[in-house]
Design an enzyme around this catalytic site. Structure first.
Site, short mmCIF file in Angstrom:
data_model
loop_
_atom_site.label_atom_id
_atom_site.label_comp_id
_atom_site.label_asym_id
_atom_site.label_seq_id
_atom_site.Cartn_x
_atom_site.Cartn_y
_atom_site.Cartn_z
CG ASP A 116 39.24 19.95 81.48
OD1 ASP A 116 39.29 20.61 82.55
OD2 ASP A 116 38.16 19.56 80.99
CE1 TYR A 118 34.93 12.92 84.75
CE2 TYR A 118 36.22 10.98 85.32
CZ TYR A 118 35.01 11.56 84.98
OH TYR A 118 33.89 10.77 84.86
CG HIS A 123 31.73 15.49 86.86
ND1 HIS A 123 30.61 15.74 86.11
CD2 HIS A 123 32.73 15.21 85.96
CE1 HIS A 123 30.90 15.64 84.82
NE2 HIS A 123 32.18 15.31 84.70
NE ARG A 132 32.17 3.17 84.37
CZ ARG A 132 32.58 4.41 84.54
NH1 ARG A 132 32.71 5.21 83.49
NH2 ARG A 132 32.85 4.89 85.75
CD GLU A 187 32.96 18.67 81.19
OE1 GLU A 187 32.62 17.49 81.07
OE2 GLU A 187 34.15 19.06 81.18
CD GLU A 189 36.26 21.90 83.40
OE1 GLU A 189 37.49 22.06 83.54
OE2 GLU A 189 35.75 21.12 82.56
CG ASP A 221 36.21 21.60 78.56
OD1 ASP A 221 36.63 22.14 77.52
OD2 ASP A 221 36.41 20.40 78.82
NE ARG A 225 28.66 16.25 78.73
CZ ARG A 225 29.72 16.38 79.53
NH1 ARG A 225 30.79 15.65 79.29
NH2 ARG A 225 29.70 17.23 80.53
CD GLN A 228 32.86 13.62 76.60
OE1 GLN A 228 32.01 14.52 76.64
NE2 GLN A 228 33.57 13.27 77.64
CE1 TYR A 232 34.97 7.08 77.73
CE2 TYR A 232 33.11 7.02 76.21
CZ TYR A 232 33.72 6.61 77.39
OH TYR A 232 33.07 5.74 78.22
CE LYS A 241 34.96 16.95 77.63
NZ LYS A 241 34.34 17.59 78.80
CB THR A 245 37.88 25.74 76.36
OG1 THR A 245 37.89 24.37 75.95
CG2 THR A 245 37.95 25.82 77.87
CB THR A 332 32.52 18.82 85.59
OG1 THR A 332 32.68 18.75 84.18
CG2 THR A 332 31.12 19.31 85.92
CD GLU A 346 27.60 15.92 86.97
OE1 GLU A 346 27.81 15.54 88.13
OE2 GLU A 346 28.22 16.88 86.44
#
Length: 401
Positions: A116, A118, A123, A132, A187, A189, A221, A225, A228, A232, A241, A245, A332, A346
């Site tokens: 997968d 990114y 996104h 962040r 997600e 995709e 996917d 959260r 994760q 992560y 994850k 899927t 995503t 999001e």
């Protein structure tokens, strides 16, 4: 013009012809091609020598056919079009058409490896702002290479398979706790199905993409959260994850998407030589995310920063081998607007802004009993529309014990 009732003008007419696998009349799974609201039984067609592929169409999954390569894919597609358009074939082919409503769709290919990516700048920027705040939205490496991770092939499931809410460790102010995910997400995709394998140590350059990739599926996917976020760092996604899927039941051949090719967004700074994809081909795929019966988002795949060819080139640049049935997904798909985002992280801006659904209820993340369906279309020849099917799943409560 096809002689199949109702197929002319359908998103699943002879301009499309996606491949899948199905059960009917209690028999074991077999391969088929969708045309309109019918499935053409490819097992029966090859048994009758109406189409020939060395027996690869008489298997329960597509993998043997995928391994044959583009010349055979093209020849079989051309023959199927003849069978469905020339009147002289109608008497032989019509008994092999089964109404879609009478079949159970199964996973169309045995998944080898699952990767997968990114690859949406929108996104990645949104996630950066949510997680962040006050720091750069993108990490320093993001515009230099397609970021990705290896997923779990054994939990790739076909559309319609229920998804059990996962359990795991979640962070709290008092330290980690174990229990069901409280921030279950999607997600939206696009996935790419590998046909022709490679040897260990070989690489697939940009220009060889279409020699190795057979077609496209839609992917959800599912993502926990809270699990994760705790796990992560420093190695990336794992239990958040790997629980499920979902993929669509139909694999749309690349040949059906020739009219959907568009220029992808410009890349700055310039990429390294092995990633130069010129004329930088993207795909004009238009996704739609439905949450409990109402559309909440329409992500545009044409905005993806990294192209599928670049993803495959990067996946294999270290000599990692490909197998028939390997699946790699785009990551995503999100556009620049809030109603174009491909995740509820999001859409609800980290759970701070609830989303109002069609029935008036409010959500931030998925609740038990919620159903999500992702659909997509693409432009086809002469103003037609190519349907990419749908990928759907309903959330079941966590299992304790």
């Amino acid at each position: 013009m096809t002689w199949v009732d109702g197929a002319a003008g359908s998103p699943y007419g002879v301009q499309n012809l996606p491949y899948g696998a199905f059960r009917h009349d209690g028999r074991e799974p077999r391969l088929g091609v969708r045309v309109g609201d019918f499935v053409l039984d490819l097992d029966g067609a090859e048994a009758a020598e109406l189409v020939l592929a060395g027996g690869a169409l008489r298997r329960p999954v597509l993998n043997d056919f995928l391994a044959l390569g583009r010349p055979q894919w093209t020849a079989v597609r051309r023959r199927i079009i003849e069978l469905l358009t020339l009147p002289e074939h109608r008497a032989a082919v019509e008994p092999l058409l089964i109404p879609l409503a009478e079949v159970e769709l199964t996973l169309p290919f045995a998944v080898g490896d699952y990767v997968d990516f990114y690859s949406s700048e929108h996104h990645a920027s949104n996630v950066g702002q949510i997680f962040r705040p006050g720091q750069p939205m993108l990490l320093p490496n993001w515009r230099h290479l397609p970021i990705g991770y290896h997923g779990r092939a054994g939990t790739v499931v076909v559309s319609g398979t229920p998804v059990v809410r996962p359990c795991g460790q979640r962070p709290t102010s008092d330290g980690p706790v174990y229990g069901p995910s409280a921030r279950l997400d999607i997600e939206a995709e696009v996935g790419f199905v590998v046909g022709v394998p490679t040897e260990l140590g070989d690489r697939v350059p940009i220009e060889k993409f279409a020699d190795h990739v057979f077609g496209v599926v839609l992917v959800n996917d599912w993502s926990a959260r809270d699990i994760q976020a705790w796990e992560y760092q420093p190695l990336g996604p794992f239990l958040g994850k790997s629980f499920a899927t979902s993929v669509s039941a139909w694999v749309v051949p690349l040949d059906a998407l020739a009219h959907a090719r568009v220029s992808a967004p410009p890349q700055d700074p310039p990429v390294l030589d092995y990633l130069r994809d010129e004329p930088h081909h993207g795909l004009d795929l238009r996704l739609e995310v439905e949450w409990n019966g109402g559309v909440v988002s329409r992500p545009p795949f044409s905005t993806m920063y990294w192209t599928p060819a670049q993803q495959l080139a990067h996946l294999t640049v270290n000599g990692a081998s490909l197998r028939s049935g390997d699946l790699f997904a785009s990551g995503t798909v999100s556009g620049p607007e809030r109603d174009q985002t491909g995740s509820f992280l999001e859409l609800s801006w980290g759970g701070r802004e609830p989303v109002t659904l069609a029935d008036g209820s409010a959500r931030t993340f998925l609740e038990d009993g919620d159903t999500v369906t992702i659909r997509a279309t693409a432009p086809g020849p002469d103003g037609t529309t190519i349907g990419l099917g749908e990928v759907t799943g309903t959330i079941l409560p966590a299992r304790h014990g």
